[in-house]
Scaffold this active site. Structure first.
Site, PDB file in Angstrom:
ATOM      1  N   GLU A  58       1.028  -1.257   0.077  1.00 19.05           N
ATOM      2  CA  GLU A  58       0.186   0.066   0.205  1.00 19.05           C
ATOM      3  C   GLU A  58       0.949   1.259  -0.028  1.00 19.05           C
ATOM      4  OE1 GLU A  58       0.030  -2.450   2.092  1.00 19.05           O
ATOM      5  OE2 GLU A  58      -1.790  -2.737   3.233  1.00 19.05           O
ATOM      6  N   CYS A  81      -2.065  -2.504   7.467  1.00 15.95           N
ATOM      7  CA  CYS A  81      -1.594  -2.496   8.751  1.00 15.95           C
ATOM      8  C   CYS A  81      -1.587  -1.209   9.482  1.00 15.95           C
ATOM      9  CB  CYS A  81      -0.062  -2.737   8.719  1.00 15.95           C
ATOM     10  SG  CYS A  81       1.109  -1.736   8.341  1.00 15.95           S
ATOM     11  N   CYS A  90       0.244   1.420   7.241  1.00 18.58           N
ATOM     12  CA  CYS A  90       0.040   1.752   5.886  1.00 18.58           C
ATOM     13  C   CYS A  90      -1.477   2.509   5.864  1.00 18.58           C
ATOM     14  CB  CYS A  90      -0.507   0.506   5.141  1.00 18.58           C
ATOM     15  SG  CYS A  90       1.228  -0.436   4.757  1.00 18.58           S
ATOM     16  N   TRP A 176      18.985 -43.090  -7.845  1.00 17.27           N
ATOM     17  CA  TRP A 176      17.797 -42.189  -8.056  1.00 17.27           C
ATOM     18  C   TRP A 176      16.573 -42.783  -8.187  1.00 17.27           C
ATOM     19  CZ3 TRP A 176      18.753 -37.881  -5.580  1.00 17.27           C
ATOM     20  CH2 TRP A 176      20.087 -37.233  -5.459  1.00 17.27           C
ATOM     21  N   ARG A 190      11.996 -25.659  -4.082  1.00 14.96           N
ATOM     22  CA  ARG A 190      12.612 -25.368  -2.764  1.00 14.96           C
ATOM     23  C   ARG A 190      12.490 -23.918  -2.435  1.00 14.96           C
ATOM     24  NH1 ARG A 190      17.494 -29.467  -3.021  1.00 14.96           N
ATOM     25  NH2 ARG A 190      16.708 -31.298  -2.043  1.00 14.96           N
ATOM     26  N   LEU A 210      20.604 -29.953  -0.196  1.00 13.84           N
ATOM     27  CA  LEU A 210      19.525 -29.486   0.316  1.00 13.84           C
ATOM     28  C   LEU A 210      19.282 -27.745  -0.139  1.00 13.84           C
ATOM     29  CD1 LEU A 210      18.925 -30.763   3.785  1.00 13.84           C
ATOM     30  CD2 LEU A 210      17.898 -31.566   1.823  1.00 13.84           C
ATOM     31  N   GLY A 296      13.184 -38.966   5.945  1.00 11.18           N
ATOM     32  CA  GLY A 296      12.913 -40.110   5.805  1.00 11.18           C
ATOM     33  C   GLY A 296      11.523 -40.634   6.623  1.00 11.18           C
TER      34      GLY A 296
HETATM   35  N1  LIG Z   1      13.013 -41.024  -1.215  1.00  6.63           N
HETATM   36  C1  LIG Z   1      12.896 -40.011  -0.470  1.00  6.63           C
HETATM   37  O1  LIG Z   1      12.095 -39.346  -0.779  1.00  6.63           O
HETATM   38  C2  LIG Z   1      13.617 -40.012   0.786  1.00  6.63           C
HETATM   39  C3  LIG Z   1      13.692 -38.668   1.666  1.00  6.63           C
HETATM   40  C4  LIG Z   1      14.407 -38.681   2.736  1.00  6.63           C
HETATM   41  C5  LIG Z   1      15.085 -39.889   3.097  1.00  6.63           C
HETATM   42  N2  LIG Z   1      14.997 -40.763   2.485  1.00  6.63           N
HETATM   43  C6  LIG Z   1      15.735 -42.022   2.895  1.00  6.63           C
HETATM   44  O2  LIG Z   1      15.441 -42.580   4.282  1.00  6.63           O
HETATM   45  C7  LIG Z   1      16.178 -42.920   5.121  1.00  6.63           C
HETATM   46  C8  LIG Z   1      16.542 -42.452   6.334  1.00  6.63           C
HETATM   47  O3  LIG Z   1      15.011 -42.582   6.985  1.00  6.63           O
HETATM   48  P1  LIG Z   1      14.640 -42.098   8.427  1.00  6.63           P
HETATM   49  O4  LIG Z   1      13.456 -42.530   8.635  1.00  6.63           O
HETATM   50  O5  LIG Z   1      15.995 -42.642   9.236  1.00  6.63           O
HETATM   51  O6  LIG Z   1      14.788 -40.688   8.393  1.00  6.63           O
HETATM   52  P2  LIG Z   1      15.558 -39.172   8.923  1.00  6.63           P
HETATM   53  O7  LIG Z   1      14.951 -38.033   8.031  1.00  6.63           O
HETATM   54  O8  LIG Z   1      16.906 -39.330   9.079  1.00  6.63           O
HETATM   55  O9  LIG Z   1      14.539 -39.254  10.274  1.00  6.63           O
HETATM   56  C9  LIG Z   1      14.974 -40.120  11.429  1.00  6.63           C
HETATM   57  C10 LIG Z   1      16.079 -39.261  12.424  1.00  6.63           C
HETATM   58  O10 LIG Z   1      15.680 -38.157  12.698  1.00  6.63           O
HETATM   59  C11 LIG Z   1      15.809 -37.698  14.001  1.00  6.63           C
HETATM   60  N3  LIG Z   1      14.790 -37.671  14.770  1.00  6.63           N
HETATM   61  C12 LIG Z   1      14.323 -36.669  15.543  1.00  6.63           C
HETATM   62  N4  LIG Z   1      13.460 -36.595  16.108  1.00  6.63           N
HETATM   63  C13 LIG Z   1      12.734 -37.747  15.834  1.00  6.63           C
HETATM   64  C14 LIG Z   1      11.370 -38.359  15.877  1.00  6.63           C
HETATM   65  N5  LIG Z   1      10.517 -37.806  16.788  1.00  6.63           N
HETATM   66  N6  LIG Z   1      11.274 -39.538  15.344  1.00  6.63           N
HETATM   67  C15 LIG Z   1      12.079 -40.243  14.576  1.00  6.63           C
HETATM   68  N7  LIG Z   1      13.350 -39.526  14.349  1.00  6.63           N
HETATM   69  C16 LIG Z   1      13.685 -38.356  14.770  1.00  6.63           C
HETATM   70  C17 LIG Z   1      16.875 -39.133  14.544  1.00  6.63           C
HETATM   71  O11 LIG Z   1      18.021 -38.561  14.282  1.00  6.63           O
HETATM   72  P3  LIG Z   1      19.491 -39.317  14.698  1.00  6.63           P
HETATM   73  O12 LIG Z   1      19.595 -40.536  14.553  1.00  6.63           O
HETATM   74  O13 LIG Z   1      20.536 -38.222  14.466  1.00  6.63           O
HETATM   75  O14 LIG Z   1      19.195 -39.049  16.245  1.00  6.63           O
HETATM   76  C18 LIG Z   1      16.297 -40.083  13.474  1.00  6.63           C
HETATM   77  O15 LIG Z   1      17.321 -41.049  13.221  1.00  6.63           O
HETATM   78  C19 LIG Z   1      17.506 -42.790   4.122  1.00  6.63           C
HETATM   79  O16 LIG Z   1      17.975 -43.997   3.681  1.00  6.63           O
HETATM   80  C20 LIG Z   1      17.045 -41.889   3.037  1.00  6.63           C
HETATM   81  O17 LIG Z   1      17.961 -42.356   1.942  1.00  6.63           O
HETATM   82  C21 LIG Z   1      14.373 -41.022   1.160  1.00  6.63           C
END
Ligand SMILES: NC(=O)c1ccc[n+]([C@@H]2O[C@H](COP(=O)([O-])OP(=O)(O)OC[C@H]3O[C@@H](n4cnc5c(N)ncnc54)[C@H](OP(=O)(O)O)[C@@H]3O)[C@@H](O)[C@H]2O)c1
Length: 364
Positions: A58, A81, A90, A176, A190, A210, A296
């Protein structure tokens, strides 16, 4: 619809279009556009908000006037605002410009100011109309509105999977699944986000970058949530020249001696549990309206269970990974009845080469 209403709608749509030009840059502020017509209905100025600290839409429109706005009309997609923030209110600019009618699409979601901007305009003798193109305006600012109401960042969960619903092989290999086009689309997409979140395990397994690969400057904040703090001393996320990184760890379970592995340029914050809500709240406090969860299955499941996810986007490749033990996008929600499962809405489907992209919303 009468001819007059069609023209009001047209100008409000123009304001919404202008607002959308700030799509990737306005956080923590909303996306706002404004149009000013003179008393004869001719366009005499327009503006949009680009970035926090820069003029509001505005104010920009009031300053860009190429003709006297006395007796004119303003169209703006969000209530102007009425408080001193980084820039002056504004409503004062609108009142002093001599504008006599203001069309506002939606109210400011902040309950402390909501309606006050309108009240001040009315007290100054300006006619105010609210509600034009409400649906479009709510959609454009849904993340800003969500953050204001819930005090949590609006979460989008993204994953890539095969047509049989697998995100990786049993051994964790996942590069991939989708095609190059889908992956480069993710880089540019992103840019809409203020932060990108993964869990510690994804960092260890994938060592992702990322980033938007330069589509946004500065890049979105990269966030790692870890319970163990067992993160490697070498990681792409530790390169702070590419983008900022924040490690959030659960101090009730983490081994703090691992902190020495994290370089000084990386910010570290501790929280008292592994509740994903803590992440969504910390990021909202930092001004993040919209965040992308690229984690994951384990963190994704916890994030969904704690209502941190409002939308999903999945890229599905025409590939079959098979295997009972291959990775799924989610862990077990422990549903025992079909009427308890999560149902999504507002699905949009598009083709990216041979891949399928599905976007859907949660109803929470
Ligand atoms: N295809 C896809 O789109 C895609 C995307 C992302 C990931 N991935 C694959 O997913 C796999 C990893 O899977 P992931 O489930 O272990 O994923 P992650 O993204 O690493 O999440 C789990 C990790 O997050 C942390 N964390 C914090 N708070 C949490 C909570 N409340 N509950 C669960 N975790 C928590 C822990 O880290 P810490 O162990 O450090 O304590 C845990 O090990 C990898 O092999 C990756 O290649 C695939």
């Amino acid at each position: 619809m009468s001819e007059k209403n069609v023209s009001h709608t047209r100008w409000m749509k123009r304001a919404i279009f202008l607002a959308s030009l700030g799509k990737n840059t306005t956080s923590p502020n909303p996306r706002v556009g404004a149009v000013i017509l003179d008393k004869n209905g001719n366009l005499i100025s327009e503006g949009f908000h680009y970035k926090a600290g820069m003029p509001h839409a505005e104010a920009m429109a009031s300053e860009n006037l190429n003709k006297d706005a006395n007796g004119g009309t303003m169209y703006v997609n969000l209530e102007p605002c009425c408080h001193h923030g980084r820039t002056p209110p504004c409503v004062d600019k609108i009142i002093s410009s001599g504008i006599k009618k203001v069309y506002i699409s939606i109210l400011d979601p902040d309950k402390r100011v909501s309606g006050k901007g309108i009240q001040l305009l009315k007290e100054a003798g300006i006619q105010v109309h609210v509600g034009l193109c409400e649906k479009e305006s709510l959609a454009l600012n849904k993340a800003f509105i969500h953050r204001n109401i819930t005090k949590k960042a609006f979460g989008v969960l993204k994953w890539a999977m095969s047509i049989d619903g697998r995100i990786g092989l049993k051994n964790g290999e996942s590069k991939w699944i989708t095609n190059e086009e889908s992956r480069s689309l993710v880089h540019t997409f992103r840019a809409e986000f203020d932060a990108i979140i993964i869990g510690g395990n994804t960092l260890r397994k994938d060592n992702p970058l990322l980033t938007t690969r330069g589509s946004k400057n500065p890049e979105p904040l990269r966030v790692v949530f870890t319970k163990s703090l067992d993160l490697p001393s070498k990681s792409n996320l530790w390169d702070c020249d590419k983008a900022k990184t924040l490690v959030i760890y659960d101090s009730s379970t983490a081994n703090e001696s691992y902190l020495t592995r994290i370089p000084k340029c990386v910010e570290v914050e501790k929280v008292s549990s592994d509740d994903p809500n803590l992440i969504a709240k910390i990021l909202a406090k930092r001004g993040c309206n919209k965040v992308l969860w690229e984690c994951g299955p384990r963190l994704a499941t916890a994030a969904v269970q704690s209502n941190c996810i409002q939308e999903i986007i999945t890229f599905i490749a025409p590939k079959i990974l098979g295997g009972v033990d291959s990775m799924n996008p989610f862990g077990d929600f422990e549903f025992e009845e079909m009427n308890k499962i999560i149902k999504l809405s507002d699905s949009q489907v598009s083709l990216i080469g041979n891949d399928i992209c599905v976007k859907s919303s949660f109803k929470n």
